[in-house]
Scaffold this active site. Structure first.
Site, PDB file in Angstrom:
ATOM      1  N   ASP A  27       5.326  12.137  68.625  1.00 24.82           N
ATOM      2  CA  ASP A  27       4.991  11.655  69.960  1.00 24.82           C
ATOM      3  C   ASP A  27       5.074  10.128  69.954  1.00 24.82           C
ATOM      4  OD1 ASP A  27       2.764  10.792  68.585  1.00 24.82           O
ATOM      5  OD2 ASP A  27       1.305  11.754  69.906  1.00 24.82           O
ATOM      6  N   LYS A  44       8.484  18.369  70.633  1.00 25.37           N
ATOM      7  CA  LYS A  44       7.180  17.838  70.221  1.00 25.37           C
ATOM      8  C   LYS A  44       6.086  18.876  70.426  1.00 25.37           C
ATOM      9  CE  LYS A  44       4.177  16.021  72.684  1.00 25.37           C
ATOM     10  NZ  LYS A  44       3.351  15.311  73.676  1.00 25.37           N
TER      11      LYS A  44
END
Length: 211
Positions: free
Chosen positions: A142, A124
């Site tokens: 996320d 991420k």
């Protein structure tokens, strides 16, 4: 609810975002690629608001990899102790800075795979930096992106990696980096976790919950 995944109306969803949120961008404050990398590491399981309150004093003392690489974990911890998991993040920032300095001449790589070699940098974080700084066609998943992708019927993936795979398949290549911000901001301010504001959502017409 329409059980089809991905939602066959997704072109309308991203057309709406493009028209109504053309200049969406990260809410993390930063001045350089290194500073965005630091801020993104700090933002894990922590709000951007808290990170933005923390980074000014951190960047004033350690503005780049060279300066932070000389810092002790304790020095870094003292400046970030108000964020979540400060002990681990202080260790990650110290190790990340030293590896950047020694392996990359202090420069933040533009490749997500290279970024993930750095301490504290997962997929991420790597995708955030690559897309925001280097405009790479990647999307970071996320908690907001994961939740909104499910609610809008864009993915039924059980893991962030599977959601990312689905989004890569349905979002036009040139919109991937921007789509990250669209989905995050929509999740942060409209389609909130506990009580989504459906009455004022511009996407209601294409949301599976309303079909």
């Amino acid at each position: 609810m329409n059980a089809e995944f991905p939602n066959h109306l997704h072109p309308h969803i991203f057309a709406w975002f493009a028209q109504n949120m053309p200049a969406a961008e990260t809410e993390l404050h930063y001045g350089t690629p290194f500073q965005l990398l630091v801020a993104t590491i700090l933002s894990a399981q922590c709000t951007d608001v808290r990170v933005n309150l923390t980074t000014p004093s951190l960047f004033a003392r350690f503005p780049d990899a060279a300066s932070m690489a000389k810092a002790s974990v304790g020095d870094i911890y003292a400046l970030i102790k108000s964020v979540s998991y400060p002990n681990n993040k202080a260790k990650h920032l110290a190790g990340m800075s030293r590896m950047l300095l020694h392996n990359y001449n202090g420069l933040v790589p533009d490749d997500p795979d290279e970024l993930q070699k750095l301490p504290g940098v997962g997929r991420k974080t790597a995708n955030v930096v690559a897309s925001v700084v280097y405009k790479k066609a990647v999307i970071a998943v996320d908690t907001h992106v994961f939740r909104i992708s499910h609610r809008l019927g864009l993915s039924n993936g059980k893991t962030p990696a599977k959601v990312e795979e689905d989004l890569n398949r349905i979002i036009p290549h040139e919109l991937l980096a921007m789509a990250h911000h669209w989905l995050i901001l929509h999740g942060r301010y409209v389609c909130t976790a506990r009580k989504p504001h459906c009455a004022r959502c511009g996407l209601a017409a294409w949301c599976p919950a309303h079909l």
